[in-house]
Enzyme design. Structure first.
Site, PDB file in Angstrom:
ATOM      1  CG  ASP A  30     -61.027 -13.863 -13.546  1.00 47.53           C
ATOM      2  OD1 ASP A  30     -60.930 -15.012 -13.072  1.00 47.53           O
ATOM      3  OD2 ASP A  30     -61.963 -13.510 -14.306  1.00 47.53           O
ATOM      4  CG  ASN A  87     -64.055 -22.247  -8.144  1.00 48.08           C
ATOM      5  OD1 ASN A  87     -64.372 -22.250  -6.953  1.00 48.08           O
ATOM      6  ND2 ASN A  87     -64.118 -21.164  -8.889  1.00 48.08           N
ATOM      7  CD  GLN A  94     -61.470 -26.911 -12.775  1.00 47.84           C
ATOM      8  OE1 GLN A  94     -61.725 -27.912 -12.097  1.00 47.84           O
ATOM      9  NE2 GLN A  94     -60.300 -26.698 -13.328  1.00 47.84           N
ATOM     10  CG  HIS A 100     -58.009 -21.551 -12.472  1.00 50.62           C
ATOM     11  ND1 HIS A 100     -58.472 -22.602 -13.224  1.00 50.62           N
ATOM     12  CD2 HIS A 100     -59.113 -20.899 -12.011  1.00 50.62           C
ATOM     13  CE1 HIS A 100     -59.791 -22.591 -13.235  1.00 50.62           C
ATOM     14  NE2 HIS A 100     -60.213 -21.570 -12.498  1.00 50.62           N
ATOM     15  CG  HIS A 102     -60.388 -17.839  -8.796  1.00 52.27           C
ATOM     16  ND1 HIS A 102     -60.966 -17.026  -9.747  1.00 52.27           N
ATOM     17  CD2 HIS A 102     -60.720 -19.102  -9.136  1.00 52.27           C
ATOM     18  CE1 HIS A 102     -61.619 -17.762 -10.626  1.00 52.27           C
ATOM     19  NE2 HIS A 102     -61.496 -19.042 -10.276  1.00 52.27           N
TER      20      HIS A 102
HETATM   21  P1  DGP Z   1     -63.319 -21.065 -12.635  1.00 48.51           P
HETATM   22  O1  DGP Z   1     -64.789 -20.850 -12.590  1.00 48.51           O
HETATM   23  O2  DGP Z   1     -62.714 -21.286 -11.248  1.00 48.51           O
HETATM   24  O3  DGP Z   1     -62.919 -22.133 -13.625  1.00 48.51           O
HETATM   25  O4  DGP Z   1     -62.723 -19.680 -13.141  1.00 48.51           O
HETATM   26  C1  DGP Z   1     -62.224 -19.437 -14.407  1.00 48.51           C
HETATM   27  C2  DGP Z   1     -61.911 -17.971 -14.477  1.00 48.51           C
HETATM   28  O5  DGP Z   1     -61.162 -17.738 -15.656  1.00 48.51           O
HETATM   29  C3  DGP Z   1     -63.133 -17.051 -14.544  1.00 48.51           C
HETATM   30  O6  DGP Z   1     -63.152 -16.221 -13.381  1.00 48.51           O
HETATM   31  C4  DGP Z   1     -62.918 -16.215 -15.785  1.00 48.51           C
HETATM   32  C5  DGP Z   1     -61.477 -16.472 -16.148  1.00 48.51           C
HETATM   33  N1  DGP Z   1     -61.232 -16.528 -17.566  1.00 48.51           N
HETATM   34  C6  DGP Z   1     -61.866 -17.334 -18.466  1.00 48.51           C
HETATM   35  N2  DGP Z   1     -61.380 -17.112 -19.702  1.00 48.51           N
HETATM   36  C7  DGP Z   1     -60.411 -16.160 -19.562  1.00 48.51           C
HETATM   37  C8  DGP Z   1     -59.549 -15.516 -20.492  1.00 48.51           C
HETATM   38  O7  DGP Z   1     -59.534 -15.772 -21.695  1.00 48.51           O
HETATM   39  N3  DGP Z   1     -58.701 -14.581 -19.977  1.00 48.51           N
HETATM   40  C9  DGP Z   1     -58.667 -14.280 -18.639  1.00 48.51           C
HETATM   41  N4  DGP Z   1     -57.794 -13.346 -18.251  1.00 48.51           N
HETATM   42  N5  DGP Z   1     -59.465 -14.885 -17.751  1.00 48.51           N
HETATM   43  C10 DGP Z   1     -60.334 -15.804 -18.212  1.00 48.51           C
END
Ligand code: DGP
Length: 114
Positions: A30, A87, A94, A100, A102
């Site tokens: 993340d 989420n 979300q 996804h 986590h």
């Molecule tokens: P959610 O809130 O459950 O939709 O979490 C989305 C997650 O995705 C958040 O913890 C940050 C991560 N995230 C968002 N954009 C990127 C990205 O471009 N690269 C990576 N590695 N993670 C990302």
């Protein structure tokens, strides 16, 4: 989907620190880690959220969960455990509309999350 960040990561258009990849899924760290271990497991198929899983997707969903468990152990969370979070939509917090899981670990995580 062309405007989906995670589809762009799958396509290699946005870089990510990948920890696992096969024909149907990808796992990567993340970008905003909330714990010493924090990675995401996603299907390559664009499924918007867990609310959008259809009957054809249930075997894939099981394999995503199984891989999340396997990778959590590989990342050192086998003994002390980890948190597996999905989420969903607005009230679920979300922010990226591509299913996804986590996986968070490496420290004690309070409950409830608030
Ligand atoms: P959610 O809130 O459950 O939709 O979490 C989305 C997650 O995705 C958040 O913890 C940050 C991560 N995230 C968002 N954009 C990127 C990205 O471009 N690269 C990576 N590695 N993670 C990302």
């Amino acid at each position: 989907m062309s405007d989906c960040i995670f589809c762009k990561i799958i396509a290699g258009e946005i870089p990510a620190k990948k920890i696992y990849e096969d024909d149907e899924m990808l796992a990567f760290h993340d970008v905003r880690p909330q714990a010493p271990v924090h990675f995401l497991v996603i299907p390559k198929k664009h499924i918007k959220s867990i609310m959008d899983i259809e009957s054809d997707d249930t075997a894939l969903a099981g394999r995503l969960l199984s891989k999340a468990q396997e990778l959590a152990k590989e990342q050192g969370c086998g003994e002390k455990g980890a948190r597996f979070v999905i989420n969903a939509k607005d009230h679920g917090g979300q922010t990226v509309d591509h299913l996804h899981i986590h996986v968070l670990g490496g420290r004690f995580l309070n409950w409830p999350p608030g």
